[in-house]
Write a protein that holds these residues in place. Sequence first.
Motif, short mmCIF file in Angstrom:
data_model
loop_
_atom_site.label_atom_id
_atom_site.label_comp_id
_atom_site.label_asym_id
_atom_site.label_seq_id
_atom_site.Cartn_x
_atom_site.Cartn_y
_atom_site.Cartn_z
N UNK A 32 0.83 -1.21 0.00
CA UNK A 32 0.00 0.00 0.00
C UNK A 32 0.86 1.26 0.00
N UNK A 33 1.94 1.23 0.75
CA UNK A 33 2.86 2.37 0.82
C UNK A 33 3.52 2.61 -0.54
N UNK A 34 3.85 1.53 -1.22
CA UNK A 34 4.48 1.61 -2.54
C UNK A 34 3.59 2.29 -3.56
N UNK A 35 2.29 2.04 -3.48
CA UNK A 35 1.37 2.57 -4.49
C UNK A 35 0.64 3.84 -4.05
N UNK A 36 1.01 4.39 -2.90
CA UNK A 36 0.28 5.54 -2.35
C UNK A 36 0.60 6.82 -3.12
N UNK A 58 3.60 12.49 -3.55
CA UNK A 58 3.67 13.95 -3.71
C UNK A 58 3.84 14.69 -2.39
N UNK A 59 3.66 14.00 -1.28
CA UNK A 59 3.74 14.65 0.03
C UNK A 59 4.61 13.81 0.95
N UNK A 60 5.85 14.22 1.14
CA UNK A 60 6.79 13.44 1.94
C UNK A 60 6.44 13.44 3.42
N UNK A 61 5.54 14.34 3.85
CA UNK A 61 5.13 14.39 5.26
C UNK A 61 4.06 13.34 5.58
N UNK A 62 3.34 12.89 4.56
CA UNK A 62 2.24 11.94 4.78
C UNK A 62 2.80 10.61 5.28
N UNK A 120 -1.45 17.67 6.84
CA UNK A 120 -1.62 16.63 5.83
C UNK A 120 -0.70 15.43 6.07
N UNK A 121 -0.03 15.39 7.21
CA UNK A 121 0.79 14.21 7.48
C UNK A 121 -0.05 13.06 8.03
N UNK A 122 -1.24 13.41 8.54
CA UNK A 122 -2.15 12.40 9.07
C UNK A 122 -3.25 12.06 8.08
N UNK A 123 -4.46 11.82 8.61
CA UNK A 123 -5.54 11.30 7.78
C UNK A 123 -5.97 12.25 6.66
N UNK A 124 -5.78 13.56 6.84
CA UNK A 124 -6.25 14.50 5.83
C UNK A 124 -5.29 14.59 4.64
#
Length: 332
Positions: A165-169, A174-178, A210-214
């Motif tokens: 899942x992490x590979x295809x996210x 686009x967001x290294x903080x997520x 945006x590092x969490x659920x949003x």
Amino acid sequence: MEVIFKIIRQQQNSTPVVQSYPLQVEASSTILDCLNQIKWEQDGTLAFRKNCRNTICGSCAIRINGRSALACKENVGSELARLKQIPSPQNQDNTIAEIAIAPLGNMPVIKDLVVDMSSFWNNLEAVAPYVSTAARQVPEKEFLQTPQERSLLDQTGNCIMCGACYSECNAREVNSDFVGPHALAKAYRMVADSRDSDTENRLENYNEGTKGVWGCTRCFYCDSVCPMEVAPLEQITKVKQQILDRKQASDSRSIRHRKVLIELVKSGGWIDERQFGIQVVGNYFRDLKGLLSLAPLGLRMLVRGKFPLSFEPSQGTQQVRSLIESVQKIES
């Protein structure tokens, strides 16, 4: 049958190249069987991870024809059948079948199919994936759970940390903080655990920027590639709902986005985009900076005749409203 395996070969910080390996294989042969055959019989320098026979599930995840999966779970026959459903010049009866193999995405390559999973594990650690009992008196034996309480953890407990899942996210790309879908699925496991005593602090952390659920873009790809049916997006949605139940629309733009969308659909059947921008970005005219940020887009829409000057509710609005309210009543 003869199958050509086209494998991405790469050293750390170098340009990847494609190397082809023809194999005589059975339809029932797993992709991992084929990789072993290549390494043992053709090229001992090929690097990939596997720990299936050491009871460490998930270590053989790679990209097979563009999607992340477990090499030990996918076999040649099913993979070729899937490829035949995709229109391609290679899908001719007189051509030799090909299977493309690549390393997982969103992680730097160490060698060939072996990636550096440091960010994967660090982001998991960021959600504090351990049950907290600091606020409770430790019992003499153990913390007990009812079967119903334990059942809430079954789905997320199936995660084997394979990284598919992490590979295809797309959000992670686009967001290294997520932190990623794997971490947030584990986050829900902690929120749902009746033994945990830190729920409120957890939800505050998962609600941050945006590092969490949003940060999730809700593309559903994490659910589709998960080999254990953990459904990370479903768990992220559950965490969001826990946050929404505790927050007001004025607390953040992310909260407003969800709450305003629901209220506008309830009132009109579909979204009145004029109100949506003002209420979400402009915070009901309280955020002047947000309102000004909408001006360039609004002007372009006006010039091109695409700005809706009026709004007409959709047919069946009452039915839509009733459905939403019924779901909300059940959830509450």
